[in-house]
Design an enzyme around this catalytic site. Structure first.
Site, PDB file in Angstrom:
ATOM      1  N   GLY A  25       0.848  -1.185   0.000  1.00  0.00           N
ATOM      2  CA  GLY A  25       0.000   0.000   0.000  1.00  0.00           C
ATOM      3  C   GLY A  25       0.882   1.233   0.000  1.00  0.00           C
ATOM      4  O   GLY A  25       2.115   1.135  -0.034  1.00  0.00           O
ATOM      5  N   SER A  26       0.273   2.376   0.089  1.00  0.00           N
ATOM      6  CA  SER A  26       1.047   3.610   0.004  1.00  0.00           C
ATOM      7  C   SER A  26       2.065   3.738   1.137  1.00  0.00           C
ATOM      8  O   SER A  26       3.180   4.242   0.943  1.00  0.00           O
ATOM      9  CB  SER A  26       0.105   4.817   0.011  1.00  0.00           C
ATOM     10  OG  SER A  26      -0.747   4.788   1.151  1.00  0.00           O
ATOM     11  N   GLU A  28       3.849   1.541   2.444  1.00  0.00           N
ATOM     12  CA  GLU A  28       4.979   0.629   2.284  1.00  0.00           C
ATOM     13  C   GLU A  28       5.924   1.036   1.158  1.00  0.00           C
ATOM     14  O   GLU A  28       7.038   0.529   1.060  1.00  0.00           O
ATOM     15  CB  GLU A  28       4.473  -0.791   2.020  1.00  0.00           C
ATOM     16  CG  GLU A  28       3.778  -1.442   3.198  1.00  0.00           C
ATOM     17  CD  GLU A  28       2.453  -0.784   3.542  1.00  0.00           C
ATOM     18  OE1 GLU A  28       2.244  -0.431   4.715  1.00  0.00           O
ATOM     19  OE2 GLU A  28       1.625  -0.614   2.619  1.00  0.00           O
ATOM     20  N   GLU A  47      -3.908 -10.170   1.705  1.00  0.00           N
ATOM     21  CA  GLU A  47      -2.948 -10.320   2.797  1.00  0.00           C
ATOM     22  C   GLU A  47      -3.086 -11.658   3.519  1.00  0.00           C
ATOM     23  O   GLU A  47      -2.109 -12.170   4.071  1.00  0.00           O
ATOM     24  CB  GLU A  47      -3.078  -9.172   3.796  1.00  0.00           C
ATOM     25  CG  GLU A  47      -2.633  -7.820   3.263  1.00  0.00           C
ATOM     26  CD  GLU A  47      -3.745  -7.062   2.537  1.00  0.00           C
ATOM     27  OE1 GLU A  47      -4.803  -7.674   2.238  1.00  0.00           O
ATOM     28  OE2 GLU A  47      -3.562  -5.860   2.277  1.00  0.00           O
ATOM     29  N   HIS A  70       0.092  -3.988   4.814  1.00  0.00           N
ATOM     30  CA  HIS A  70      -0.314  -2.597   4.666  1.00  0.00           C
ATOM     31  C   HIS A  70      -1.101  -2.150   5.892  1.00  0.00           C
ATOM     32  O   HIS A  70      -2.283  -2.481   6.050  1.00  0.00           O
ATOM     33  CB  HIS A  70      -1.164  -2.429   3.405  1.00  0.00           C
ATOM     34  CG  HIS A  70      -1.658  -1.024   3.184  1.00  0.00           C
ATOM     35  ND1 HIS A  70      -0.860   0.080   3.369  1.00  0.00           N
ATOM     36  CD2 HIS A  70      -2.861  -0.554   2.785  1.00  0.00           C
ATOM     37  CE1 HIS A  70      -1.556   1.175   3.096  1.00  0.00           C
ATOM     38  NE2 HIS A  70      -2.776   0.812   2.747  1.00  0.00           N
ATOM     39  N   HIS A 281     -10.211 -30.878  20.913  1.00  0.00           N
ATOM     40  CA  HIS A 281     -11.152 -30.145  20.066  1.00  0.00           C
ATOM     41  C   HIS A 281     -12.586 -30.473  20.480  1.00  0.00           C
ATOM     42  O   HIS A 281     -13.271 -29.663  21.070  1.00  0.00           O
ATOM     43  CB  HIS A 281     -10.907 -30.486  18.590  1.00  0.00           C
ATOM     44  CG  HIS A 281     -11.777 -29.719  17.642  1.00  0.00           C
ATOM     45  ND1 HIS A 281     -11.968 -30.097  16.334  1.00  0.00           N
ATOM     46  CD2 HIS A 281     -12.514 -28.602  17.811  1.00  0.00           C
ATOM     47  CE1 HIS A 281     -12.789 -29.240  15.749  1.00  0.00           C
ATOM     48  NE2 HIS A 281     -13.140 -28.331  16.622  1.00  0.00           N
ATOM     49  N   GLY A 401      -6.530 -24.803  13.154  1.00  0.00           N
ATOM     50  CA  GLY A 401      -7.814 -25.274  12.650  1.00  0.00           C
ATOM     51  C   GLY A 401      -8.540 -24.269  11.787  1.00  0.00           C
ATOM     52  O   GLY A 401      -9.584 -24.570  11.222  1.00  0.00           O
TER      53      GLY A 401
END
Length: 528
Positions: A25-26, A28, A47, A70, A281, A401
């Site tokens: 993005g800007s 970065e 991302e 970003h 779980h 998971g």
């Protein structure tokens, strides 16, 4: 003097972090502009896929991976896959752009307010440097703490006007810094544990992902052989720490209290190595241990040791402990275990492939050293029954998971492996979470093979609805998805199969091609 940006690139280079996974993005751009020629940037279209690709890359190479996100929005998109990195102990170095330092408090567009808090409590450590001159030291701090036990992801937010500031002279010392651990069992601890194992009537080993991550599988085999002990993989297995056709192998423990107790009944000593005790779980309560059993845990993670609800724990280097323990125990005290029977016959499907058939074809036709990245949760039982995994680092599964890891992680793992074929085994429900990674595979010519097991429903969720006696609930089915067309749109060759013969032909063609490929396999619905 170099600026902060140059000092940071020098630091990253010194740690072999020259591959950057990102979606810019800007905020970065000032860091990425004019990137040194010895660095490579791997672009992902979302991302979440970026983070999972980096995770697969880190797991496969056995080291760190660098991620560039970003600001707040990009970080938020990556949080789902980040949960897997936490529980797989992946040392991801996650950086994110931040607005100009003097404007953050105004909450201008793309300011990441309270940036260091955003990824918590998932990351191991998080910061936004107090000033530009502290950026190189903070990133060095992040790299070292990510790789010290227990390994895990870290996060550093950098205001984009920091990159052009002059780096402090002392930043040069960061290039030569090293950190390491020296923790291992003392001679007395080793002798006591070896004596306890020798004295046990019926010891059993339960191995976890840390064994595979520490390249200790062969040591685990030596220990099992000398003890004549059966071996289980700990519940919720995210890696395979033991050869699945070894005479000691018994499978993966069920992820429920009573299920574990039932499976380990009859053993008087349970040695858990490189795994939590335990990652349950399904809520099936019961006794934590079989009657008369004692549990001892060996782990490199103090957190795992502290939160276990029962047993004795020793914290130290798992590989060192296994290697020394295999030498210390007395061999031949128990009869050799019988060889395992042949693989069970794979049932033939009707107008669709049975998953067991698909795995049998893979076992018979894929390279013996193939790496499998699996995110098809409804096919777990058939996978473990049919596959023959014998090499270190052959299996990866989402450790938390959460869906969205598998397909991008397979792409990242293949990027790390020039010498081994990576095959992603992805459910059709899972595939949609990270489908954009196919574009990355096509653009960077990453020859991963993605097999999508398409049954038109969230199979594991249907099974769990029976466990919970929930009855029919909405949102279970995902019909009408054509993965052949989707893959073609991203530039990846794809084919759809329904029979064993068609799958074998498609697999052979994909292996010959040396290019990324998708095989959409119409499969029957099975249960984990």
């Amino acid at each position: 003097m170099p600026d902060v940006r140059q000092a940071t690139y020098d630091l990253l280079r010194s740690h072999d972090l020259t591959t950057i996974f990102g979606n810019p993005g800007s905020n970065e751009l000032p860091f990425l502009a004019g990137m040194p020629a010895d660095f490579r940037y791997v672009l992902g279209l979302h991302e979440g896929a970026v983070l999972a690709m980096a995770d697969g890359y880190a797991l496969a190479r056995g080291g760190s991976a660098l991620v560039n996100l970003h600001a707040a929005a990009g970080t938020g998109n990556a949080l789902g896959p980040l949960t897997n990195s936490v529980y797989s102990h992946s040392p991801l170095i996650i950086t994110a752009g931040q607005q100009v330092r003097s404007t953050i408090g105004q909450e201008v567009m793309l300011a990441n307010v309270d940036a260091a808090t955003l990824p918590k409590p998932l990351v191991k450590w998080s910061c936004e440097p107090a000033c530009a001159q502290d950026v190189p030291r903070s990133i060095s701090h992040a790299i070292h703490i990510a790789n010290l036990p227990a390994k895990g992801p870290v996060y550093v937010s950098v205001p984009y006007d920091d990159w052009g500031q002059e780096a402090p002279p002392e930043a040069r010392h960061l290039l030569e810094r090293t950190t390491g651990t020296a923790g291992s069992l003392s001679a007395a601890q080793l002798a006591d544990l070896a004596g306890t194992l020798d004295a046990a009537e019926s010891p059993v080993l339960v191995l976890g992902p840390e064994v595979d991550a520490q390249y200790a599988n062969d040591d685990a085999v030596r220990l099992a052989d000398r003890l004549g002990a059966p071996v289980w993989i700990a519940p919720s297995a995210s890696r395979c720490p033991f050869p699945t056709r070894h005479r000691s192998f018994r499978g993966v423990l069920p992820a429920a209290v009573q299920g574990v107790t039932n499976a380990l009944a009859g053993h008087d000593l349970i040695l858990v190595v490189g795994a939590p005790v335990f990652r349950y779980h399904q809520f099936v309560p019961g006794e934590y241990l079989p009657a008369g059993a004692r549990l001892i845990q060996l782990t490199g993670d103090p957190g795992e040791a502290a939160r276990a609800p029962m047993g004795q724990a020793l914290v130290g280097d798992v590989k060192d402990a296994l290697s020394r323990l295999a030498d210390a125990v007395t061999a031949g005290r128990r009869p050799e275990l019988p060889s395992l029977p042949e693989h069970p016959p794979a049932p033939s499907g009707g107008d669709r492939l049975h998953p067991a058939e698909l795995f049998a074809v893979l076992r018979e036709n894929a390279p013996a050293d193939a790496v499998y990245v699996k995110e098809s949760t409804a096919t777990a039982a058939d996978f473990w029954a049919q596959m023959d995994l014998s090499r270190q680092g052959s299996y990866f599964f989402p450790a938390s998971g959460g869906l969205g890891f598998g397909l991008p992680a397979a792409v990242g793992a293949q990027l790390a492996h020039d010498d081994r074929q990576v095959i992603g085994l992805i459910g059709d429900g899972s595939a949609n979470y990270g489908i954009t990674a196919l574009w990355t595979a096509a653009q960077y010519e990453i020859p991963v093979i993605i097999v999508i097991l398409k049954n038109g429903t969230y199979g594991a969720l249907r099974w769990f609805s029976k466990v919970l006696d929930a009855g029919e609930t909405p949102g279970m089915d995902v019909p009408g998805i054509d993965f052949v067309q989707i893959a073609g749109g991203y530039g990846v060759a794809a084919t759809s199969v329904r029979t064993r013969e068609e799958f074998a032909d498609a697999l052979a063609a994909a292996l010959r091609s040396g290019k990324p490929a998708v095989i959409e396999a119409e499969t029957e619905l099975t249960e984990p």
